[in-house]
Design an enzyme around this catalytic site. Structure first.
Site, PDB file in Angstrom:
ATOM      1  N   HIS A 107       0.825  -1.209   0.000  1.00 19.79           N
ATOM      2  CA  HIS A 107       0.000   0.000   0.000  1.00 19.79           C
ATOM      3  C   HIS A 107       0.867   1.270   0.000  1.00 19.79           C
ATOM      4  O   HIS A 107       1.972   1.280   0.551  1.00 19.79           O
ATOM      5  CB  HIS A 107      -0.919   0.011   1.222  1.00 19.79           C
ATOM      6  CG  HIS A 107      -2.086  -0.918   1.088  1.00 19.79           C
ATOM      7  ND1 HIS A 107      -3.120  -0.971   1.986  1.00 19.79           N
ATOM      8  CD2 HIS A 107      -2.381  -1.838   0.119  1.00 19.79           C
ATOM      9  CE1 HIS A 107      -4.004  -1.877   1.597  1.00 19.79           C
ATOM     10  NE2 HIS A 107      -3.569  -2.420   0.472  1.00 19.79           N
ATOM     11  N   GLU A 109       0.527   3.962   1.701  1.00 25.21           N
ATOM     12  CA  GLU A 109       0.797   4.479   3.047  1.00 25.21           C
ATOM     13  C   GLU A 109       1.925   3.696   3.703  1.00 25.21           C
ATOM     14  O   GLU A 109       2.784   4.265   4.375  1.00 25.21           O
ATOM     15  CB  GLU A 109      -0.471   4.402   3.905  1.00 25.21           C
ATOM     16  CG  GLU A 109      -1.668   5.164   3.337  1.00 25.21           C
ATOM     17  CD  GLU A 109      -2.525   4.346   2.367  1.00 25.21           C
ATOM     18  OE1 GLU A 109      -2.021   3.361   1.791  1.00 25.21           O
ATOM     19  OE2 GLU A 109      -3.698   4.704   2.179  1.00 25.21           O
ATOM     20  N   CYS A 134      -5.759   1.675   5.354  1.00 29.04           N
ATOM     21  CA  CYS A 134      -6.314   0.463   5.968  1.00 29.04           C
ATOM     22  C   CYS A 134      -5.773   0.306   7.384  1.00 29.04           C
ATOM     23  O   CYS A 134      -4.901   1.054   7.827  1.00 29.04           O
ATOM     24  CB  CYS A 134      -5.992  -0.757   5.104  1.00 29.04           C
ATOM     25  SG  CYS A 134      -4.283  -1.300   5.278  1.00 29.04           S
ATOM     26  N   CYS A 137      -1.966   0.142   7.785  1.00 26.47           N
ATOM     27  CA  CYS A 137      -1.165   1.324   7.461  1.00 26.47           C
ATOM     28  C   CYS A 137      -1.432   2.535   8.362  1.00 26.47           C
ATOM     29  O   CYS A 137      -0.629   3.471   8.367  1.00 26.47           O
ATOM     30  CB  CYS A 137      -1.413   1.743   6.024  1.00 26.47           C
ATOM     31  SG  CYS A 137      -0.978   0.504   4.806  1.00 26.47           S
TER      32      CYS A 137
END
Ligand SMILES: Nc1ccn([C@H]2C[C@H](O)[C@@H](COP(=O)(O)O)O2)c(=O)n1
Ligand SMILES: [Zn+2]
Length: 185
Positions: A107, A109, A134, A137
Site C-alpha cells: 500500500h 501508506e 487500511c 497502514c
C-alpha cells in the site's frame, strides 16, 4: 470598479485579480495572495506521488510530514522492491486469488512509512493520503485523506476504530481549489 483607487479596492475586498501582474496587493508590495495552503501542498504532493503507481485500476499516493511540516516519507501503491512490475499480477477479479494483485501489492501508506529515514520519528506527524488508510497502514500519525472509496470495507472500519481508540485525529481534505495546473513549458 474602474473609478476606485487602489486603497478602496483593498478595503472593499475587490482585489479579484490575483496574478502577479494584475494584483493591486502585488503592486503595493504585499505578499502574493493566491498561494496554496499547507493542506493543499501536501495533498497535491500525494496526488503527484500516486502518478508513479503501475496499478491499472487504483493509484494511491501518501506523504508523511513531521510536526515541523517537513516531508519525511512518500509512497505509492506498488509491488515490493525486487519484484518486476511486468511479472506481477495486476488483476483484481481472478477466481484464483494468487493471480490477483492483493497478496503482493504494498500500500501507498505503508511504502511512505517504509521510505522514512529510520532516525526520523513519524509520531505526532500527519499522513496525507489520497485514500483512507487500511488498518495495517494507519499508524501513529494523524490522517488527512482525500477519498474514502472503501469506507464499507472492514479494513477501513477497523482502521477508523484503531485511530479513534488511540485518540488520533483523521479528517477529510477540503479545499475550494479544484485544480492546480503545472507545466514544463
Ligand atoms: N488505503 C489504500 C487502499 C488501497 N491501496 C492500493 C492497493 C491496490 O493496489 C489498490 C486497490 O485496488 P482496487 O481494489 O481499487 O483495484 O490500491 C492503497 O495503496 N492504499
Ligand atoms: Zn494499507
Amino acid at each position: 470598479m474602474e473609478n476606485l483607487n487602489e486603497k478602496e479596492i483593498l478595503e472593499n475586498g475587490l482585489d479579484v485579480d490575483t496574478t502577479k501582474e494584475g494584483s493591486v496587493k502585488w503592486k503595493l508590495g504585499l505578499k502574493k495572495p493566491d498561494y496554496i495552503s499547507w493542506d493543499e501542498y501536501f495533498m497535491y504532493m500525494a496526488l503527484l506521488t500516486a502518478q508513479r503507481s503501475k496499478d491499472p485500476s487504483t493509484q494511491v499516493g501518501a506523504v508523511i510530514i513531521s510536526r515541523e511540516k517537513i516531508i519525511v516519507g512518500c509512497g505509492y501503491n506498488g509491488m515490493p522492491i525486487g519484484c518486476d512490475d511486468d511479472l506481477m499480477p495486476w488483476r483484481r477479479d481472478s477466481e484464483n486469488t494468487l493471480e490477483n494483485k492483493y497478496f503482493y501489492v504494498c500500500h501507498a501508506e505503508m511504502n511512505a512509512i517504509l521510505n522514512t529515514n529510520s532516525n526520523v520519528s513519524i509520531r505526532g506527524g500527519i499522513m496525507y493520503t489520497t485514500m483512507f488508510p487500511c488498518n495495517e497502514c494507519a499508524k501513529m500519525t494523524e490522517v488527512v485523506y482525500l477519498k474514502d472509496k472503501y469506507f464499507d470495507k472492514q479494513e477501513t472500519q477497523a482502521s477508523k476504530k484503531l485511530l479513534q481508540i488511540a485518540g488520533i485525529n483523521f479528517r477529510q481534505f477540503l479545499s475550494n481549489r479544484k485544480t492546480l495546473t503545472l507545466s514544463f513549458e
